[in-house]
Design a protein around this motif. Structure first.
Motif, PDB file in Angstrom:
ATOM      1  N   ARG A   1     -38.345 -15.625  10.771  1.00 40.15           N
ATOM      2  CA  ARG A   1     -37.213 -16.367  11.325  1.00 40.15           C
ATOM      3  C   ARG A   1     -37.530 -17.861  11.311  1.00 40.15           C
ATOM      4  O   ARG A   1     -38.690 -18.259  11.268  1.00 40.15           O
ATOM      5  N   VAL A   2     -36.490 -18.666  11.357  1.00 39.05           N
ATOM      6  CA  VAL A   2     -36.591 -20.105  11.638  1.00 39.05           C
ATOM      7  C   VAL A   2     -35.404 -20.459  12.514  1.00 39.05           C
ATOM      8  O   VAL A   2     -34.266 -20.108  12.191  1.00 39.05           O
ATOM      9  N   ASP A   3     -35.653 -21.126  13.614  1.00 38.02           N
ATOM     10  CA  ASP A   3     -34.601 -21.462  14.570  1.00 38.02           C
ATOM     11  C   ASP A   3     -34.236 -22.934  14.576  1.00 38.02           C
ATOM     12  O   ASP A   3     -33.094 -23.285  14.893  1.00 38.02           O
TER      13      ASP A   3
ATOM     14  N   ALA B   1     -30.598 -22.918   5.627  1.00 34.31           N
ATOM     15  CA  ALA B   1     -29.369 -22.450   6.267  1.00 34.31           C
ATOM     16  C   ALA B   1     -29.313 -20.936   6.445  1.00 34.31           C
ATOM     17  O   ALA B   1     -28.919 -20.461   7.520  1.00 34.31           O
ATOM     18  N   PRO B   2     -29.704 -20.126   5.463  1.00 36.71           N
ATOM     19  CA  PRO B   2     -29.634 -18.671   5.695  1.00 36.71           C
ATOM     20  C   PRO B   2     -30.507 -18.219   6.866  1.00 36.71           C
ATOM     21  O   PRO B   2     -30.098 -17.351   7.646  1.00 36.71           O
ATOM     22  N   LEU B   3     -31.687 -18.800   7.011  1.00 41.02           N
ATOM     23  CA  LEU B   3     -32.571 -18.433   8.124  1.00 41.02           C
ATOM     24  C   LEU B   3     -32.012 -18.932   9.451  1.00 41.02           C
ATOM     25  O   LEU B   3     -32.023 -18.218  10.457  1.00 41.02           O
ATOM     26  N   LEU B   4     -31.524 -20.163   9.466  1.00 40.75           N
ATOM     27  CA  LEU B   4     -30.970 -20.722  10.695  1.00 40.75           C
ATOM     28  C   LEU B   4     -29.722 -19.968  11.143  1.00 40.75           C
ATOM     29  O   LEU B   4     -29.487 -19.766  12.329  1.00 40.75           O
ATOM     30  N   ARG B   5     -28.928 -19.538  10.176  1.00 41.51           N
ATOM     31  CA  ARG B   5     -27.681 -18.842  10.478  1.00 41.51           C
ATOM     32  C   ARG B   5     -27.941 -17.412  10.967  1.00 41.51           C
ATOM     33  O   ARG B   5     -27.168 -16.875  11.767  1.00 41.51           O
ATOM     34  N   ALA B   6     -29.035 -16.826  10.522  1.00 39.33           N
ATOM     35  CA  ALA B   6     -29.292 -15.403  10.801  1.00 39.33           C
ATOM     36  C   ALA B   6     -29.398 -15.120  12.291  1.00 39.33           C
ATOM     37  O   ALA B   6     -29.033 -14.026  12.743  1.00 39.33           O
TER      38      ALA B   6
ATOM     39  N   ASP C   1     -27.938 -19.045  16.265  1.00 32.50           N
ATOM     40  CA  ASP C   1     -28.215 -20.122  17.211  1.00 32.50           C
ATOM     41  C   ASP C   1     -29.157 -21.141  16.572  1.00 32.50           C
ATOM     42  O   ASP C   1     -30.093 -21.616  17.196  1.00 32.50           O
ATOM     43  N   GLY C   2     -28.906 -21.482  15.319  1.00 29.02           N
ATOM     44  CA  GLY C   2     -29.768 -22.412  14.601  1.00 29.02           C
ATOM     45  C   GLY C   2     -29.493 -23.853  14.986  1.00 29.02           C
ATOM     46  O   GLY C   2     -28.407 -24.198  15.458  1.00 29.02           O
ATOM     47  N   LEU C   3     -30.479 -24.697  14.775  1.00 31.64           N
ATOM     48  CA  LEU C   3     -30.361 -26.120  15.089  1.00 31.64           C
ATOM     49  C   LEU C   3     -31.012 -26.947  13.993  1.00 31.64           C
ATOM     50  O   LEU C   3     -32.136 -26.671  13.583  1.00 31.64           O
ATOM     51  N   VAL C   4     -30.299 -27.977  13.544  1.00 30.00           N
ATOM     52  CA  VAL C   4     -30.847 -29.000  12.660  1.00 30.00           C
ATOM     53  C   VAL C   4     -30.829 -30.319  13.413  1.00 30.00           C
ATOM     54  O   VAL C   4     -29.805 -30.689  13.997  1.00 30.00           O
ATOM     55  N   VAL C   5     -31.951 -31.025  13.408  1.00 29.68           N
ATOM     56  CA  VAL C   5     -31.994 -32.385  13.944  1.00 29.68           C
ATOM     57  C   VAL C   5     -32.500 -33.305  12.845  1.00 29.68           C
ATOM     58  O   VAL C   5     -33.630 -33.148  12.363  1.00 29.68           O
ATOM     59  N   ASN C   6     -31.659 -34.229  12.440  1.00 28.83           N
ATOM     60  CA  ASN C   6     -32.045 -35.251  11.470  1.00 28.83           C
ATOM     61  C   ASN C   6     -32.444 -36.525  12.205  1.00 28.83           C
ATOM     62  O   ASN C   6     -31.752 -36.932  13.141  1.00 28.83           O
ATOM     63  N   VAL C   7     -33.534 -37.138  11.787  1.00 26.24           N
ATOM     64  CA  VAL C   7     -33.934 -38.410  12.371  1.00 26.24           C
ATOM     65  C   VAL C   7     -33.300 -39.526  11.547  1.00 26.24           C
ATOM     66  O   VAL C   7     -33.646 -39.737  10.384  1.00 26.24           O
ATOM     67  N   GLY C   8     -32.324 -40.185  12.154  1.00 19.14           N
ATOM     68  CA  GLY C   8     -31.618 -41.258  11.478  1.00 19.14           C
ATOM     69  C   GLY C   8     -32.171 -42.617  11.870  1.00 19.14           C
ATOM     70  O   GLY C   8     -33.378 -42.794  12.062  1.00 19.14           O
ATOM     71  N   SER C   9     -31.278 -43.581  12.009  1.00 18.25           N
ATOM     72  CA  SER C   9     -31.665 -44.939  12.401  1.00 18.25           C
ATOM     73  C   SER C   9     -30.413 -45.687  12.799  1.00 18.25           C
ATOM     74  O   SER C   9     -29.341 -45.482  12.213  1.00 18.25           O
TER      75      SER C   9
END
Length: 249
Positions: A83-85, A129-134, A137-145
């Motif tokens: 898994r990856v969350d 995305a497939p792992l996060l969606r599985a 309750d997946g989360l992506v956090v991008n470090v912007g500026s």
């Protein structure tokens, strides 16, 4: 399980041996998550992973600009954990070029800046995305500026790429809901040495120009990333600014 606990969760951090990435890994590990630190330098990444709070952590060599490498990382994480969350996109690079020096910002550098700072995060989301969606309750956090909002930053292309991350959060926050949340954490000047050539005198000037009278620390950004995974659970498609008020100046 407490809402602030990430026990049983797996977080993949691209740029994991850098200042912000490593601080994020430490913060999420303290909350109970298993961490995959991914970076370009095998020795540096392995040392960083070994220094994390005790847990089931991995170090991985990955090229953020190579989509095949990102797919391989997703496969390796799936094989090891099942898994990856959480995916944290903190990899990036820049070079300080005066905005008026149009010739210095040549085509090759522009392409490299977008490949690493925009295409790479998108390709990582696509791979994971497939792992996060599985798990639903997946989360992506991008470090912007804040450079993506102010147009003031190390160079024009970097500002544009970071503005693109803000738009990406809106687009993918909508497109990937409800199974995956997408958030940006947007710092101002951070004391990590990320921008080559910026010294203590630059940091001192930046601190004086910041309403909270200091520049950011990697931990400030890591705390915001941890909040995205714990307390800010009804947020998606938006950018959280962590800059001490610098963009207000």
């Amino acid at each position: 399980m407490s809402a602030s606990s990430l026990s049983g969760k797996v977080a993949v951090i691209l740029g994991g041996s850098g200042g912000i990435g490593l601080a994020a890994g430490e913060a999420l590990a303290r909350l109970g998550a298993s961490i995959v630190l991914a970076g370009r330098d095998a020795d540096k990444t392995a040392s960083a992973a070994a220094a994390l709070p005790a847990g089931n952590h991995l170090a991985a060599v990955t090229e953020i600009g190579d989509s095949a490498s990102l797919r391989q990382l997703a496969d390796a994480a799936s094989h090891h954990y099942g898994r990856v969350d959480i995916l944290v996109n903190s990899a990036g690079f820049t070079r300080a070029i005066p905005h008026a020096d149009l010739d210095a910002l040549d085509d090759a550098l522009i392409d490299a800046l977008f490949a690493i700072n925009w295409r790479g995060p998108f390709a990582a989301i696509r791979a994971f995305a497939p792992l996060l969606r599985a798990n639903g309750d997946g989360l992506v956090v991008n470090v912007g500026s804040i450079a993506g909002r102010t147009g003031q930053g190390s160079n024009v292309a970097y500002c544009a790429a970071k503005a693109g991350l803000d738009v990406m959060a809106m687009s993918l926050g909508r497109a990937l809901a409800p199974d995956i949340r997408v958030l940006n954490v947007s710092p101002g000047v951070v004391d990590t040495g990320f921008v080559p050539g910026r010294d203590d005198s630059f940091n001192e000037r930046a601190a004086r120009a910041t309403p909270l009278r200091r520049i950011g620390q990697a931990q400030d950004v890591a705390d915001a990333i941890a909040a995205c995974a714990t307390s800010l659970r009804f947020a998606t498609g938006t950018t959280i600014v962590v800059d001490g008020g610098r963009q207000l100046g």
